[in-house]
Scaffold this motif. Structure first.
Motif, short mmCIF file in Angstrom:
data_model
loop_
_atom_site.label_atom_id
_atom_site.label_comp_id
_atom_site.label_asym_id
_atom_site.label_seq_id
_atom_site.Cartn_x
_atom_site.Cartn_y
_atom_site.Cartn_z
N TYR A 74 0.87 -1.19 0.00
CA TYR A 74 0.00 0.00 0.00
C TYR A 74 0.90 1.23 0.00
N PRO A 75 0.77 2.09 -1.01
CA PRO A 75 1.71 3.22 -1.14
C PRO A 75 1.56 4.23 0.01
N ASP A 76 2.68 4.81 0.41
CA ASP A 76 2.65 5.82 1.47
C ASP A 76 1.96 7.09 1.00
N LYS A 77 2.10 7.41 -0.27
CA LYS A 77 1.41 8.57 -0.84
C LYS A 77 0.92 8.21 -2.25
N ALA A 79 -2.30 7.16 -2.81
CA ALA A 79 -3.03 5.91 -2.62
C ALA A 79 -4.16 5.73 -3.62
N LYS A 170 -5.03 -3.01 4.90
CA LYS A 170 -4.28 -1.80 5.22
C LYS A 170 -3.80 -1.81 6.67
N LYS A 174 -0.01 -1.61 7.91
CA LYS A 174 0.39 -0.53 8.80
C LYS A 174 1.20 -1.06 9.97
N LYS A 176 3.29 -3.39 9.80
CA LYS A 176 4.53 -3.94 9.22
C LYS A 176 4.48 -5.46 9.04
#
Length: 569
Positions: A74-77, A79, A170, A174, A176
């Motif tokens: 899931y991309p950090d920015k 999305a 997600k 989140k 990890k």
């Protein structure tokens, strides 16, 4: 009179409004659009292990009949995935697993999200819904100049997932955790039989329905048969072009008419009258049989929904989703065959991966004889004990396969134990038995492994007085002291003179028996010859008396004859 006209006009408007509302409600309630699905299985972490449905996107190339395993990212920015991602393919897989990019719904076309994910190195894209609702089909934009540049280039599969499932993925990412999922299309197309049925609906079969807007100019320009069949074109740019790109008839220049259509047909030297007869009268207030039949076929039946996305392919009553590309379509058709019944073309390397090449597919294998129970199929592989050189193997196909039937020992010794030492060979396979393995005499074991028995230690043989025992592989050697000879059957030692006398006695008995046989044969022949001589003499005596009897019979018959008429005595 004026009041009557007003009431008539109002009534007409009410009827029109009622028809419009009825049409809208009927379309919403009775529409039968089916979302074609694949399934997603979460492999890790253990807390998320589960199976979920996902909607197949109508772009890219789904792996019909196959599956993909990969890690979710899931991309950090960014999305939403509406803009290209920074870096050179930042989501390219760096290990043995593929990378599946998880994106959020909204802000741009679904197809654009898939394109940007593909450009970033993802092997597949998951789009999570942003509202709680049933799954929907992600379609491509019909009118978009931007999409024309990338739509046909999308080659990765896409899946639309529910909001709750997306949120759980997600949350795990989140924290990890390594989220590994399996995208599976093996059951997306039914495969009940050894045959496949398919239909192709193209753009020329645009859906037509009865129009409620019977008083509108749109109905008059876009419908025929008094509004029964319509091809809506909100942009009013529908037209007919030839191969050179020249526009013959267009709504924009108000030349989309019957006369223009006839001009096109005449320019192409097509039989206008035959075409008119086939089409029927578009101005008639009646049903058109051709169009009515097409409408009926387009309505969903059974598991198939209405054909509303065009062009589309229907395979085994299920609509294909994705790009209509040659290899992708052939894979989808191959996935419709019953397991282990697909034709050879479906097993080509271009369409599927041979799963028997990796660890023999987890099936039984005899490496020495190069025999395996693994059989590659389009949808995966099956473990079935094979038939080799006419001999059938039986077993579960995974742990063991054993040859059965006559001659089974010729193929890898029937799967039984065998060994050769010092020029001696022993086998636990017996041709007289149709199955099973049994250690030969002098060995013990289960037939798959056999070990030599030490008869001397076990006191199983050579126990006579004065005998000395020496064990050998597969047997033993027993010797007697002095001038004695060992008789294995009786496990005894006897003198050689006794042995000679025994042989002499045997020969005498054999001679007596032979002489008695010869004497009996001579006696039999003598009696047979004597009987034959006596029979001949009896026949000769009887033949001397037989003529006398015949003469007497003749005289008796002559004397008994009646007198003729006219004779005198």
């Amino acid at each position: 009179m004026a009041m009557t006209t007003c009431m008539s006009g109002s009534l007409r408007k009410l009827v029109t409004l009622f028809l419009v509302i009825t049409f809208i409600v009927k379309s919403c309630v009775f529409g039968n659009f089916v979302v074609e699905k694949s399934n997603i299985r979460v492999l890790s972490p253990m807390s998320l292990r589960s199976k979920h449905d996902s909607a197949i996107g109508n772009f890219g190339i789904p792996d019909y009949g196959g599956y993909l395993v990969g890690s979710v990212v899931y991309p950090d920015k960014g999305a939403y995935g509406c803009q290209p991602f920074d870096g050179d393919k930042p989501f390219t897989s760096k290990g043995s697993r593929l990378t599946f990019l998880l994106l959020d719904r909204g802000e741009c076309y679904f197809a654009l999200k898939a394109w940007n994910a593909q450009q970033a190195g993802a092997a597949a894209v998951l789009v999570a819904d942003n509202i709680d609702e049933p799954l929907i089909t992600m379609d491509y934009p019909e009118v978009s100049t931007d999409a024309d540049g990338y739509l046909e280039k999308i080659g990765i599969p896409s899946a639309f997932i529910e909001k709750s499932f997306g949120e759980s993925l997600k949350e795990a990412l989140k924290n990890k955790e390594d989220v590994v999922i399996k995208l599976d299309w093996r059951e997306s197309v039914p495969h009940p039989e050894q045959r496949v049925e398919y239909q192709l609906w193209d753009e020329q079969q645009r859906r037509m329905w009865w129009s409620a807007f019977i008083l509108s100019s749109q109905c008059k320009s876009q419908c025929i048969n008094h509004g029964r069949y319509c091809a809506p074109d909100p942009e009013q740019d529908f037209g007919v072009r030839d191969m050179r790109g020249k526009t013959w008839c267009s709504m924009k220049n108000k030349r989309y008419s019957k006369e223009c259509a006839e001009d096109v047909l005449n320019s192409l030297d097509l039989p206008v009258e035959k075409i008119k007869k086939c089409m029927g009268d578009p101005e008639a207030d009646a049903e058109n049989e051709v169009l009515r039949t097409e409408q009926e076929l387009q309505v969903g039946r059974g598991s198939r929904g209405d054909v509303s996305i065009l062009p589309t392919l229907v395979i085994n009553n299920v609509q294909y989703r994705g790009k209509l590309e040659r290899t992708a379509v052939l894979k989808a058709i191959c996935s419709g065959f019953k397991e282990n019944s697909d034709p050879p073309v479906c097993s080509s390397s271009e369409l599927e991966t041979n799963e028997c090449l990796e660890r023999n597919g987890g099936c039984w294998q005899d490496k020495e004889s190069n025999i395996t129970a693994c059989k590659d199929t389009f949808r995966g592989r099956v473990c079935e004990c094979p038939v080799v050189n006419g001999f059938q193997y039986e077993g579960d196909g995974y742990a063991s396969c054993i040859a059965i039937g006559p001659g089974r020992c010729e193929v890898n010794n029937g799967g039984c134990w065998s060994e050769t030492r010092h020029g001696l060979s022993f086998s636990a396979c017996s041709s007289s038995q149709l199955s099973g393995c049994q250690c030969p005499q002098g060995f013990r074991g289960d037939g798959h492994t056999c070990e030599d028995i030490d008869e001397c230690k076990a006191h199983a043989a050579c126990q006579c007085d004065g005998c000395s025992c020496k064990n050998k592989w597969g047997g033993y050697e027993c010797k007697c002291k002095g001038n004695l000879i060992y008789i294995k059957e009786q496990d005894v030692c006897i003198e050689r003179s006794g042995l000679k006398f025994g042989w002499f006695l045997t020969l005498v008995i054999l001679g007596v028996v032979t002489g008695a046989g010869i004497a009996g044969y001579i006696l039999y022949k003598y009696r047979l010859r004597l009987k034959s001589s006596m029979d001949s003499e009896i026949m000769a005596i009887m033949s001397q008396y037989m003529p006398l009897d015949n003469n007497q019979n003749n005289e008796a018959s002559t004397g008994a004859r009646p007198r003729r008429h006219g004779t005198t005595v």
